[in-house]
Design a protein around this motif. Structure first.
Motif, mmCIF file in Angstrom:
data_model
loop_
_atom_site.group_PDB
_atom_site.id
_atom_site.type_symbol
_atom_site.label_atom_id
_atom_site.label_comp_id
_atom_site.label_asym_id
_atom_site.label_seq_id
_atom_site.Cartn_x
_atom_site.Cartn_y
_atom_site.Cartn_z
ATOM 1 N N UNK A 113 0.913 -1.395 0.030
ATOM 2 C CA UNK A 113 -0.009 0.207 0.097
ATOM 3 C C UNK A 113 0.955 1.726 -0.305
ATOM 4 N N UNK A 114 2.170 1.124 -0.874
ATOM 5 C CA UNK A 114 2.462 2.505 -1.026
ATOM 6 C C UNK A 114 3.406 2.892 0.161
ATOM 7 N N UNK A 115 4.033 1.715 0.933
ATOM 8 C CA UNK A 115 5.325 2.263 2.233
ATOM 9 C C UNK A 115 5.878 2.060 2.024
ATOM 10 N N UNK A 116 7.500 2.797 2.419
ATOM 11 C CA UNK A 116 8.779 2.431 1.694
ATOM 12 C C UNK A 116 9.039 1.612 1.868
ATOM 13 N N UNK A 117 9.824 0.945 1.611
ATOM 14 C CA UNK A 117 10.777 -0.186 2.340
ATOM 15 C C UNK A 117 12.569 0.831 2.486
ATOM 16 N N UNK A 118 13.264 -0.213 2.985
ATOM 17 C CA UNK A 118 14.401 -0.063 3.269
ATOM 18 C C UNK A 118 15.140 -0.732 3.694
ATOM 19 N N UNK A 119 16.699 -0.901 3.849
ATOM 20 C CA UNK A 119 17.331 -1.844 4.515
ATOM 21 C C UNK A 119 18.964 -1.209 4.261
ATOM 22 N N UNK A 120 19.552 -1.991 5.365
ATOM 23 C CA UNK A 120 20.548 -1.266 6.442
ATOM 24 C C UNK A 120 21.480 -2.177 6.499
ATOM 25 N N UNK A 121 23.001 -2.151 5.651
ATOM 26 C CA UNK A 121 24.142 -2.633 5.515
ATOM 27 C C UNK A 121 25.119 -2.487 5.954
ATOM 28 N N UNK A 122 25.532 -2.740 7.349
ATOM 29 C CA UNK A 122 27.063 -2.429 7.324
ATOM 30 C C UNK A 122 28.193 -3.640 6.895
ATOM 31 N N UNK A 123 29.638 -2.888 6.382
ATOM 32 C CA UNK A 123 30.754 -3.706 5.999
ATOM 33 C C UNK A 123 31.845 -3.515 6.303
ATOM 34 N N UNK A 124 32.849 -4.578 6.821
ATOM 35 C CA UNK A 124 33.642 -4.492 7.257
ATOM 36 C C UNK A 124 34.712 -5.302 6.190
ATOM 37 N N UNK A 125 35.526 -4.039 6.354
ATOM 38 C CA UNK A 125 36.456 -4.398 5.024
ATOM 39 C C UNK A 125 37.782 -5.306 6.021
ATOM 40 N N UNK A 126 38.666 -5.986 6.143
ATOM 41 C CA UNK A 126 40.145 -5.555 6.328
ATOM 42 C C UNK A 126 40.628 -6.594 4.633
ATOM 43 N N UNK A 127 42.554 -5.197 4.785
ATOM 44 C CA UNK A 127 43.210 -5.517 3.622
ATOM 45 C C UNK A 127 44.935 -5.569 4.437
ATOM 46 N N UNK A 128 45.627 -6.935 3.553
ATOM 47 C CA UNK A 128 46.611 -6.995 3.954
ATOM 48 C C UNK A 128 47.333 -7.608 2.108
ATOM 49 N N UNK A 129 48.170 -6.711 2.168
ATOM 50 C CA UNK A 129 48.484 -6.873 0.780
ATOM 51 C C UNK A 129 50.567 -6.881 1.021
ATOM 52 N N UNK A 130 51.208 -8.187 0.746
ATOM 53 C CA UNK A 130 52.682 -7.793 0.888
ATOM 54 C C UNK A 130 52.545 -8.245 -0.387
#
Length: 78
Positions: free
Chosen positions: A55-72
């Motif tokens: 019936x016209x309600x707005x739909x939302x989703x919230x996402x949290x992301x943590x990225x770890x990077x290690x480059x040798x």
């Protein structure tokens, strides 16, 4: 970021990203040998009321992301 179609907006995407990166440098050889980093991303994706169910309600989703990077670096191992 605005992702849309010719008929109008499909959804809205907003968010933030924060992070840091550390570079390790070998002064004796004059080379960078490694990078380590971390990033936190928060995104909220919402559909316009036109496309939402219920019936016209707005739909939302919230996402949290943590990225770890290690480059040798390969050439730094010699």
């Amino acid at each position: 970021m605005d992702l849309g179609l010719m008929g109008g907006r499909l959804f809205n995407l907003n968010g933030t990203q924060k992070g840091s990166q550390v570079a390790y440098f070998d002064y004796a050889s004059g080379k960078t040998i490694r990078f380590d980093g971390i990033a936190d991303t928060e995104m909220v994706m919402e559909t316009p009321q036109l496309f939402s169910a219920g019936g016209g309600r707005q739909v939302a989703v919230k996402m949290n992301l943590r990225s770890n990077t290690s480059v040798v670096l390969k050439n730094s191992l010699r």
